[in-house]
Design a protein around this motif. Structure first.
Motif, PDB file in Angstrom:
ATOM      1  N   HIS A   1       0.821  -1.223   0.000  1.00 43.58           N
ATOM      2  CA  HIS A   1       0.000   0.000   0.000  1.00 43.58           C
ATOM      3  C   HIS A   1       0.852   1.269   0.000  1.00 43.58           C
ATOM      4  O   HIS A   1       0.473   2.275  -0.596  1.00 43.58           O
ATOM      5  N   ILE A   2       1.987   1.224   0.699  1.00 42.84           N
ATOM      6  CA  ILE A   2       2.805   2.430   0.840  1.00 42.84           C
ATOM      7  C   ILE A   2       3.455   2.787  -0.497  1.00 42.84           C
ATOM      8  O   ILE A   2       4.090   1.944  -1.141  1.00 42.84           O
ATOM      9  N   GLU A   3       3.280   4.051  -0.875  1.00 42.31           N
ATOM     10  CA  GLU A   3       3.901   4.550  -2.112  1.00 42.31           C
ATOM     11  C   GLU A   3       4.912   5.650  -1.820  1.00 42.31           C
ATOM     12  O   GLU A   3       5.808   5.901  -2.609  1.00 42.31           O
ATOM     13  N   LEU A   4       4.712   6.334  -0.684  1.00 41.51           N
ATOM     14  CA  LEU A   4       5.592   7.443  -0.330  1.00 41.51           C
ATOM     15  C   LEU A   4       6.088   7.289   1.104  1.00 41.51           C
ATOM     16  O   LEU A   4       5.287   7.132   2.033  1.00 41.51           O
ATOM     17  N   VAL A   5       7.406   7.327   1.275  1.00 37.17           N
ATOM     18  CA  VAL A   5       8.036   7.361   2.595  1.00 37.17           C
ATOM     19  C   VAL A   5       8.825   8.657   2.672  1.00 37.17           C
ATOM     20  O   VAL A   5       9.732   8.881   1.868  1.00 37.17           O
ATOM     21  N   ARG A   6       8.451   9.502   3.636  1.00 35.56           N
ATOM     22  CA  ARG A   6       9.148  10.789   3.790  1.00 35.56           C
ATOM     23  C   ARG A   6       9.908  10.801   5.118  1.00 35.56           C
ATOM     24  O   ARG A   6       9.349  10.417   6.149  1.00 35.56           O
ATOM     25  N   PHE A   7      11.155  11.218   5.078  1.00 34.82           N
ATOM     26  CA  PHE A   7      11.895  11.468   6.318  1.00 34.82           C
ATOM     27  C   PHE A   7      11.907  12.965   6.550  1.00 34.82           C
ATOM     28  O   PHE A   7      12.320  13.728   5.667  1.00 34.82           O
ATOM     29  N   VAL A   8      11.430  13.372   7.722  1.00 33.32           N
ATOM     30  CA  VAL A   8      11.377  14.792   8.071  1.00 33.32           C
ATOM     31  C   VAL A   8      12.506  15.054   9.055  1.00 33.32           C
ATOM     32  O   VAL A   8      12.458  14.613  10.207  1.00 33.32           O
ATOM     33  N   LEU A   9      13.532  15.737   8.558  1.00 34.77           N
ATOM     34  CA  LEU A   9      14.729  15.997   9.374  1.00 34.77           C
ATOM     35  C   LEU A   9      14.643  17.416   9.917  1.00 34.77           C
ATOM     36  O   LEU A   9      14.198  18.321   9.220  1.00 34.77           O
ATOM     37  N   PHE A  10      15.081  17.542  11.170  1.00 29.25           N
ATOM     38  CA  PHE A  10      14.837  18.795  11.888  1.00 29.25           C
ATOM     39  C   PHE A  10      15.823  19.893  11.505  1.00 29.25           C
ATOM     40  O   PHE A  10      15.471  21.061  11.497  1.00 29.25           O
ATOM     41  N   ASP A  11      17.068  19.519  11.192  1.00 29.79           N
ATOM     42  CA  ASP A  11      18.039  20.580  10.888  1.00 29.79           C
ATOM     43  C   ASP A  11      18.871  20.202   9.656  1.00 29.79           C
ATOM     44  O   ASP A  11      18.798  19.077   9.145  1.00 29.79           O
ATOM     45  N   ALA A  12      19.676  21.188   9.208  1.00 31.18           N
ATOM     46  CA  ALA A  12      20.421  21.023   7.958  1.00 31.18           C
ATOM     47  C   ALA A  12      21.467  19.916   8.064  1.00 31.18           C
ATOM     48  O   ALA A  12      21.740  19.200   7.100  1.00 31.18           O
ATOM     49  N   LYS A  13      22.042  19.747   9.252  1.00 32.95           N
ATOM     50  CA  LYS A  13      23.062  18.718   9.451  1.00 32.95           C
ATOM     51  C   LYS A  13      22.459  17.331   9.262  1.00 32.95           C
ATOM     52  O   LYS A  13      23.022  16.485   8.556  1.00 32.95           O
ATOM     53  N   ALA A  14      21.332  17.085   9.908  1.00 31.39           N
ATOM     54  CA  ALA A  14      20.651  15.788   9.779  1.00 31.39           C
ATOM     55  C   ALA A  14      20.255  15.558   8.326  1.00 31.39           C
ATOM     56  O   ALA A  14      20.410  14.449   7.783  1.00 31.39           O
ATOM     57  N   MET A  15      19.766  16.591   7.688  1.00 30.45           N
ATOM     58  CA  MET A  15      19.347  16.505   6.285  1.00 30.45           C
ATOM     59  C   MET A  15      20.533  16.071   5.414  1.00 30.45           C
ATOM     60  O   MET A  15      20.418  15.170   4.586  1.00 30.45           O
ATOM     61  N   SER A  16      21.697  16.682   5.642  1.00 31.36           N
ATOM     62  CA  SER A  16      22.830  16.370   4.772  1.00 31.36           C
ATOM     63  C   SER A  16      23.358  14.959   5.043  1.00 31.36           C
ATOM     64  O   SER A  16      23.763  14.246   4.115  1.00 31.36           O
ATOM     65  N   ILE A  17      23.300  14.504   6.294  1.00 34.29           N
ATOM     66  CA  ILE A  17      23.723  13.125   6.599  1.00 34.29           C
ATOM     67  C   ILE A  17      22.773  12.119   5.927  1.00 34.29           C
ATOM     68  O   ILE A  17      23.202  11.131   5.328  1.00 34.29           O
ATOM     69  N   PHE A  18      21.471  12.372   6.004  1.00 33.03           N
ATOM     70  CA  PHE A  18      20.504  11.474   5.348  1.00 33.03           C
ATOM     71  C   PHE A  18      20.691  11.496   3.828  1.00 33.03           C
ATOM     72  O   PHE A  18      20.589  10.458   3.176  1.00 33.03           O
ATOM     73  N   GLU A  19      20.960  12.676   3.263  1.00 31.49           N
ATOM     74  CA  GLU A  19      21.157  12.758   1.807  1.00 31.49           C
ATOM     75  C   GLU A  19      22.362  11.927   1.372  1.00 31.49           C
ATOM     76  O   GLU A  19      22.288  11.158   0.409  1.00 31.49           O
ATOM     77  N   ASP A  20      23.460  12.069   2.110  1.00 28.10           N
ATOM     78  CA  ASP A  20      24.659  11.295   1.770  1.00 28.10           C
ATOM     79  C   ASP A  20      24.383   9.800   1.887  1.00 28.10           C
ATOM     80  O   ASP A  20      24.803   9.012   1.037  1.00 28.10           O
ATOM     81  N   MET A  21      23.693   9.416   2.960  1.00 29.45           N
ATOM     82  CA  MET A  21      23.430   7.987   3.190  1.00 29.45           C
ATOM     83  C   MET A  21      22.503   7.418   2.119  1.00 29.45           C
ATOM     84  O   MET A  21      22.719   6.297   1.637  1.00 29.45           O
TER      85      MET A  21
END
Ligand code: AR6
Length: 179
Positions: free
Chosen positions: A151-171
């Motif tokens: 059923h799931i078509e979209l999984v969104r990760f909501v990161l609180f700050d720019a540092k977390a965002m960049s770590i998730f992007e790299d990973m």
């Protein structure tokens, strides 16, 4: 950033997990008693209103790696899926417990026939889990499970700050190229 894998769209955004009106389920980084608190749990309980705590009471306590589902009350979503992540340095094996938390949330979302779900970076705040290995567990679990989601078509990760965002992007880039 977003990536589509096995028909599942994985989105990374910076923002507030309590303000994701276009997804059906939001995930709470809960405490064992499923009460309000700081961080994600505070934001979700404040936005959902006091009925959320009432709905949670009979479901508590939960163990690290477990997840339970409630209505979302005043939040603009259909469901809140509450996950208890491991406290880093105490609950072992930490990576397996964190992965179980994400996997159990996906299972509950599938049971409720949810097509879109938003996660915070579970355990990386008060529970002290370092962001990079937490991102590996979070995104790795999505990649492993993507082929079996119905059923799931979209999984969104909501990161609180720019540092977390960049770590998730790299990973996400690393795991996509070399799963
Ligand atoms: N939206 C998205 N991410 C957020 C938000 C928000 N509104 N607020 C914080 N974060 P935490 P945990 C980030 O502490 O580590 C609570 O007090 C935050 O920067 O919410 O699983 C509960 O009551 C961090 O990267 O969850 C529990 O006792 C991540 O979300 C305990 O904390 C998770 O931080 C759970 O600890």
């Amino acid at each position: 950033m977003d990536v589509t894998l096995d028909k599942i769209r994985i989105e990374l955004v910076q923002g507030d997990i309590a303000n994701q009106p276009d997804v059906e389920a939001v995930v709470n980084a809960a405490n064992a008693q499923l009460r309000s608190g700081g961080g994600v749990a505070g934001a979700i309980h404040r936005a959902a209103g006091p009925k959320l705590a009432e709905a949670c009471k009979p479901l508590a306590p939960i163990q690290p790696g477990e997840a339970v589902c409630t209505e979302a009350f005043d939040l603009p979503n259909d469901y809140v899926i509450h996950v208890l992540g491991p406290v880093y340095g105490r609950d072992e094996p930490a990576a397996a417990l964190l992965r179980s938390g994400y996997e159990n949330a996906l299972d509950l979302a599938e049971e409720h026939e949810v097509s879109s779900i938003a996660f915070p970076a579970i355990s990386t705040g008060a529970f002290g889990y370092p962001m990079r290995p937490a991102a590996h567990a979070a995104l790795g679990t999505m990649l492993t499970n993507a082929p079996i989601l119905e059923h799931i078509e979209l999984v969104r990760f909501v990161l609180f700050d720019a540092k977390a965002m960049s770590i998730f992007e790299d990973m996400l880039a690393e795991l996509r190229d070399d799963p």
